[in-house]
Design a protein around this motif. Structure first.
Motif, PDB file in Angstrom:
ATOM      1  N   ALA A 264       0.846  -1.199   0.000  1.00 19.68           N
ATOM      2  CA  ALA A 264       0.000   0.000   0.000  1.00 19.68           C
ATOM      3  C   ALA A 264       0.877   1.243   0.000  1.00 19.68           C
ATOM      4  N   GLU A 265       0.335   2.297  -0.587  1.00 19.82           N
ATOM      5  CA  GLU A 265       0.975   3.619  -0.522  1.00 19.82           C
ATOM      6  C   GLU A 265       0.044   4.548   0.243  1.00 19.82           C
ATOM      7  N   LEU A 266       0.665   5.369   1.084  1.00 18.03           N
ATOM      8  CA  LEU A 266      -0.086   6.294   1.921  1.00 18.03           C
ATOM      9  C   LEU A 266       0.250   7.720   1.506  1.00 18.03           C
ATOM     10  N   PHE A 267      -0.778   8.501   1.242  1.00 23.15           N
ATOM     11  CA  PHE A 267      -0.612   9.899   0.845  1.00 23.15           C
ATOM     12  C   PHE A 267      -1.326  10.792   1.860  1.00 23.15           C
ATOM     13  N   THR A 268      -0.582  11.598   2.540  1.00 22.89           N
ATOM     14  CA  THR A 268      -1.165  12.596   3.440  1.00 22.89           C
ATOM     15  C   THR A 268      -0.084  13.620   3.756  1.00 22.89           C
ATOM     16  N   ALA A 269      -0.463  14.867   3.839  1.00 22.52           N
ATOM     17  CA  ALA A 269       0.526  15.939   4.040  1.00 22.52           C
ATOM     18  C   ALA A 269       0.777  16.218   5.515  1.00 22.52           C
ATOM     19  N   ALA A 270       0.767  15.175   6.324  1.00 26.15           N
ATOM     20  CA  ALA A 270       1.152  15.310   7.737  1.00 26.15           C
ATOM     21  C   ALA A 270       2.672  15.371   7.802  1.00 26.15           C
ATOM     22  N   THR A 271       3.206  16.506   8.194  1.00 20.01           N
ATOM     23  CA  THR A 271       4.656  16.648   8.181  1.00 20.01           C
ATOM     24  C   THR A 271       5.274  16.055   9.433  1.00 20.01           C
ATOM     25  N   GLU A 272       6.456  15.501   9.257  1.00 18.27           N
ATOM     26  CA  GLU A 272       7.201  14.867  10.350  1.00 18.27           C
ATOM     27  C   GLU A 272       8.199  15.884  10.899  1.00 18.27           C
ATOM     28  N   VAL A 273       7.921  16.394  12.088  1.00 21.71           N
ATOM     29  CA  VAL A 273       8.825  17.399  12.681  1.00 21.71           C
ATOM     30  C   VAL A 273       9.721  16.769  13.743  1.00 21.71           C
ATOM     31  N   GLY A 274       9.728  15.443  13.772  1.00 26.35           N
ATOM     32  CA  GLY A 274      10.605  14.739  14.692  1.00 26.35           C
ATOM     33  C   GLY A 274       9.873  13.878  15.697  1.00 26.35           C
ATOM     34  N   MET A 275       8.522  13.992  15.715  1.00 20.16           N
ATOM     35  CA  MET A 275       7.774  13.311  16.772  1.00 20.16           C
ATOM     36  C   MET A 275       7.430  11.873  16.436  1.00 20.16           C
ATOM     37  N   GLY A 276       7.598  11.455  15.172  1.00 21.35           N
ATOM     38  CA  GLY A 276       7.337  10.066  14.812  1.00 21.35           C
ATOM     39  C   GLY A 276       5.972   9.816  14.218  1.00 21.35           C
ATOM     40  N   VAL A 277       5.300  10.872  13.738  1.00 23.66           N
ATOM     41  CA  VAL A 277       3.929  10.689  13.270  1.00 23.66           C
ATOM     42  C   VAL A 277       3.872   9.786  12.045  1.00 23.66           C
ATOM     43  N   HIS A 278       4.858   9.850  11.167  1.00 24.71           N
ATOM     44  CA  HIS A 278       4.810   8.985   9.986  1.00 24.71           C
ATOM     45  C   HIS A 278       4.815   7.513  10.397  1.00 24.71           C
ATOM     46  N   THR A 279       5.579   7.194  11.408  1.00 22.18           N
ATOM     47  CA  THR A 279       5.614   5.804  11.882  1.00 22.18           C
ATOM     48  C   THR A 279       4.263   5.394  12.446  1.00 22.18           C
ATOM     49  N   VAL A 280       3.640   6.267  13.230  1.00 19.47           N
ATOM     50  CA  VAL A 280       2.330   5.940  13.803  1.00 19.47           C
ATOM     51  C   VAL A 280       1.296   5.743  12.697  1.00 19.47           C
ATOM     52  N   LEU A 281       1.311   6.611  11.677  1.00 22.87           N
ATOM     53  CA  LEU A 281       0.327   6.484  10.594  1.00 22.87           C
ATOM     54  C   LEU A 281       0.555   5.198   9.809  1.00 22.87           C
ATOM     55  N   VAL A 282       1.811   4.815   9.612  1.00 22.27           N
ATOM     56  CA  VAL A 282       2.100   3.548   8.938  1.00 22.27           C
ATOM     57  C   VAL A 282       1.663   2.371   9.813  1.00 22.27           C
TER      58      VAL A 282
ATOM     59  N   GLN B  76       8.910  10.968  23.690  1.00 19.81           N
ATOM     60  CA  GLN B  76       8.193  12.237  23.810  1.00 19.81           C
ATOM     61  C   GLN B  76       8.236  12.759  25.245  1.00 19.81           C
ATOM     62  N   VAL B  77       8.084  11.850  26.204  1.00 19.58           N
ATOM     63  CA  VAL B  77       8.120  12.281  27.607  1.00 19.58           C
ATOM     64  C   VAL B  77       9.499  12.856  27.938  1.00 19.58           C
ATOM     65  N   GLY B  78      10.554  12.188  27.477  1.00 23.00           N
ATOM     66  CA  GLY B  78      11.902  12.706  27.729  1.00 23.00           C
ATOM     67  C   GLY B  78      12.140  14.040  27.051  1.00 23.00           C
ATOM     68  N   GLY B  79      11.669  14.167  25.795  1.00 23.50           N
ATOM     69  CA  GLY B  79      11.839  15.429  25.067  1.00 23.50           C
ATOM     70  C   GLY B  79      11.069  16.562  25.704  1.00 23.50           C
ATOM     71  N   GLY B  80       9.830  16.275  26.120  1.00 29.82           N
ATOM     72  CA  GLY B  80       9.038  17.304  26.785  1.00 29.82           C
ATOM     73  C   GLY B  80       9.649  17.716  28.104  1.00 29.82           C
ATOM     74  N   LEU B  81      10.193  16.735  28.811  1.00 34.18           N
ATOM     75  CA  LEU B  81      10.804  17.029  30.108  1.00 34.18           C
ATOM     76  C   LEU B  81      11.985  17.984  29.956  1.00 34.18           C
ATOM     77  N   ILE B  82      12.839  17.721  28.993  1.00 34.68           N
ATOM     78  CA  ILE B  82      14.035  18.569  28.895  1.00 34.68           C
ATOM     79  C   ILE B  82      13.661  19.968  28.405  1.00 34.68           C
ATOM     80  N   MET B  83      12.616  20.070  27.569  1.00 31.99           N
ATOM     81  CA  MET B  83      12.151  21.409  27.189  1.00 31.99           C
ATOM     82  C   MET B  83      11.552  22.124  28.399  1.00 31.99           C
ATOM     83  N   GLY B  84      10.833  21.385  29.229  1.00 36.15           N
ATOM     84  CA  GLY B  84      10.273  21.966  30.444  1.00 36.15           C
ATOM     85  C   GLY B  84      11.352  22.386  31.432  1.00 36.15           C
ATOM     86  N   LEU B  85      12.432  21.614  31.514  1.00 36.89           N
ATOM     87  CA  LEU B  85      13.544  21.991  32.388  1.00 36.89           C
ATOM     88  C   LEU B  85      14.178  23.296  31.931  1.00 36.89           C
TER      89      LEU B  85
END
Length: 754
Positions: free
Chosen positions: A484-502, A645-654
């Motif tokens: 299958a091929e998946l077409f959607t303009a959800a951009t990957e900014v580092g959070m892993g959304v492409h993997t979740v959609l796949v 995500q929890v680790g990334g959010g934590l360090i931004m919060g710190l």
């Protein structure tokens, strides 16, 4: 830029809920992944911007003669070259290239196109701009004074917007309260600090379109703004978004997109632009600085009233301020049941950098206030902070200050209980007892702090939140799915959304993950999925992918029946497309201008964090030693990515808690010009011990019950750290960041925090 897939998982296996390998992992760790700055074309030229450098001035003249005369310079573009010299995410109040007036130092005045990057930089230095300085407006409170210079004459005021909530009678309840606590909290401008500075390559493609490869969080909206500025139809503009090095909301607004497209369109050839780190820090927007005045009351040990005023700095242009600040308004009381609420919020123009979307989108600032305020009440009433919170937190069906019920799947109390148990709290006789912390041999003082927060998932206030996904399913002669091929303009900014959609597509189509191809975002091929913001792509684009796959599977079953088990070659590709619109299933609405009544948000994610710190009273330095996080995500789609995500959010919060602050000088010019002058946490600042507990309270709308996780993971860290400092040494840190000097001054009664 054709697409990517991953390997190592079998067909038929449950892939949703498993820590499958990210589909972009191999390319990224081997250096094969290409980011916008990596792209090049034969005959490519280079562009450099001439920045204003003045915070507020009339442009008396622009002399481009010397720059244009330099051999190798192809064009020097000014506002006269822009057909419609305006753009903006909500209001088109920004100039592509300044025309007659600059309102902040990072405003683009001209752009030079030359054969080499060095030549473009040299020519940019030869452009002479004559300014006539105007009075500065740098403080949002002073900007509201009747005699303050007005930055945008069409508004007649510097106040960009005001909003309010009235629920019950806060003044009466405060008058009747037996305990009233009042504080003012301040949070600063903050830099997005993404890894990859702005870069783009523009060209005229084979169909005559203005095309560009660039990092952007909402490609289809970028196209809208580019087409408008250049006077083109949208189908005459194309944007390709490859890998990008982070965003955190900072790429939701356009930065260099229109300028690169303009340069390619004017020169009819490929043009590349890459900002330096200093250009990136100086010339894009920031997180809103806010002043938050809290006056709350309690009677008989229970919170009865909340009166709040929020003043936000919009900077020079509106960007998304008219959405961010209502977001702050709507969460200002936290996830607490308070019967009488009065909240006023406003956002004000200054000559500071425009403030814009950043992780949290208006919900990152209020927890700094409401979670410290909750602790102050617990202390004043002699109650444990866990017990006090549990008596006031929302339950299923609780009523929000905006008048309607909290969206379903309310998990806030569970996050608090789970975090408390993980951190060593014990429930004794109906009350909670915090753990004893061992004394430190070196004289530092230990403390523990709690904070709970929540964040909306998806767009709010009646804004249509839609995402479209298209699936091409290939079958064999017997009709069995092959790929299958998946077409959607959800951009990957580092959070892993492409993997979740796949993962979702693989689960629905019963295919191995390696059989799913995710196509690179290209607005000429991939349908609009909305922005990579509001923690929305798993929830909303995930639903679109799920339903598109289910339609494809339905068509495949019909195909098998129609062809009696022998599918003709020309019929072996099934196409399905689905648009998910949250307004169809859980509509939101704008708030009533007089009462604030309405249905602001679609869904909420909840989180509690408990932080242990060690404070050096001699230096004021704070070390975070242990962090316990309980986070509600509805359904864990990929446990390893949730942990990330929890680790990334934590360090931004710190960073928000103890070190990050974008500073300006008294003359409006930038003080923090580069990362050498802007502290951000590194791996050495991460706490030695992290404990994460996932809470799954399924949202019936989200795919498999999933909500989102991108933003609420950073919300409680700063107030939890502030509460832990208070617990350790008895000093309130009502102003962030709680760096060593501010903590030391608070300890020694020398101004700053009380």
């Amino acid at each position: 830029m054709s697409g990517h897939s991953a390997s190592g998982h079998s067909a038929g296996a449950e892939v949703v809920g498993r820590s499958v390998l990210r589909i972009d992992a191999l390319e990224k760790v081997t250096g094969q992944a290409k980011y916008p700055g990596d792209f090049a074309m034969p005959g490519m030229r280079h562009a450099k911007v001439v920045w204003a450098g003045e915070p507020h001035a009339k442009i008396a003249g622009i002399d481009t003669a010397a720059a244009a005369a330099l051999p190798g310079v192809v064009a020097v573009l000014t506002s006269r070259d822009v057909p419609h010299n305006e753009y903006g995410l909500i209001d088109s109040d920004q100039q592509v290239l300044a025309d007659g007036l600059v309102r902040w130092t990072g405003e683009a005045v001209a752009v030079v196109v030359a054969d080499t990057e060095d030549l473009a930089a040299e020519a940019a230095g030869l452009v002479r701009v004559t300014y006539e300085p105007l009075p500065l407006v740098l403080d949002p409170i002073k900007a509201m004074a009747p005699d303050a210079p007005v930055l945008h004459s069409r508004l007649g005021t510097n106040v960009l917007g005001r909003w309010k909530i009235r629920h019950g009678d806060a003044d009466r309840a405060l008058a009747e309260a037996d305990l009233v606590i009042e504080s003012e909290y301040r949070v600063p401008l903050v830099e997005h600090a993404y890894l990859q500075p702005e870069a783009g390559l523009g060209w005229i493609d084979e169909e005559g379109r203005v095309a560009l490869v660039v990092a952007g969080q909402w490609p289809h909206d970028d196209v809208r703004q580019i087409a408008h500025a250049l006077g083109l139809r949208r189908n005459q503009v194309r944007e390709v978004v490859p890998y990008m090095g982070g965003a955190f909301g900072g790429r939701e607004d356009v930065s260099l997109q229109i300028i690169v497209a303009l340069a390619a369109w004017k020169t009819r050839g490929p043009v590349k632009m890459v900002w330096t780190r200093e250009e990136s820090v100086r010339c894009h927007g920031k997180r809103h600085a806010m002043i938050m005045r809290y006056r709350w009351g309690a009677k008989g040990g229970r919170l009865t009233a909340a009166k709040i005023e929020v003043i936000a700095d919009a900077g020079a242009y509106s960007s998304s301020s008219k959405a961010v600040v209502p977001g702050a308004l709507s969460v200002a009381t936290g996830p607490y049941d308070i019967p009488n609420v009065s909240v006023d919020a406003c956002v004000v123009h200054t000559n500071n950098p425009p403030t814009m979307a950043m992780r949290g989108f208006g919900t990152a600032q209020p927890p700094v206030a409401y979670e410290q305020h909750i602790d102050k009440f617990a202390r004043a009433l002699g109650e444990d902070p866990i017990s006090f919170r549990l008596r006031h937190l929302w339950d299923e069906g609780s009523i929000q200050p905006t008048g309607g019920p909290v969206p379903p799947a309310v998990a806030v109390k569970e996050t608090l209980r789970r975090a408390a148990l993980a951190a060593g709290w014990k429930s004794v006789g109906g009350s909670w007892v915090k753990p004893e912390l061992p004394a430190m041999a070196d004289g530092r003082r230990r403390g523990v702090g709690v904070a709970t927060a929540f964040k909306n998932i998806g767009y709010s206030f009646g804004f249509k939140d839609r995402s479209t996904a298209r699936v091409l399913l290939t079958v064999d002669e017997k009709g069995h799915p092959v790929s299958a091929e998946l077409f959607t303009a959800a951009t990957e900014v580092g959070m892993g959304v492409h993997t979740v959609l796949v993962q979702i597509a693989a689960q629905e189509l019963k295919l191995p993950i390696e059989a799913i191809k995710y196509n690179t975002v290209d607005t000429s091929l991939t349908p609009d999925a909305g922005s990579a913001s509001a923690s929305r792509h798993t929830y909303i684009s995930g639903k679109a992918v799920q339903e598109a796959c289910r339609q494809a599977e339905f068509k495949r079953e019909n195909l098998v029946r129609d062809y009696s088990g022998q599918v003709a070659p020309e019929a072996r590709v099934v196409e399905a497309e689905f648009t998910f619109n949250t307004q169809d299933v859980r509509p939101t609405s704008d708030l009533d201008p007089e009462t604030g009544a309405g249905n602001p948000h679609i869904s909420y994610g909840y989180i509690t964090q408990i932080v242990e710190v060690a404070v050096d009273q001699a230096t004021g330095s704070v070390a975070v030693e242990r962090v316990f996080t309980a986070v509600d995500v509805g359904k864990v789609m990929n446990p390893l990515m949730v942990e990330g995500q929890v680790g990334g959010g934590l360090i931004m919060g710190l960073g928000y808690a103890v070190m990050e602050e974008f500073k300006l000088r008294d003359n409006g010019r930038v003080w923090t010009r580069n990362f050498s002058e802007y502290l951000i946490p590194t791996v050495l600042d991460m706490p030695p011990e992290l404990t994460t507990v996932n809470v799954e309270r399924p949202d019936p709308v989200g795919p498999y019950g999933a909500k989102g996780i991108g933003e609420h993971v950073m919300l409680p860290t700063a107030p939890a750290v502030a509460n832990a400092i208070r617990d350790a040494v008895g000093a309130d840190l009502d102003q962030l960041p709680a760096g060593p000097e501010r903590v030391w001054r608070a300890l020694n009664g020398q101004g700053g925090s009380k």
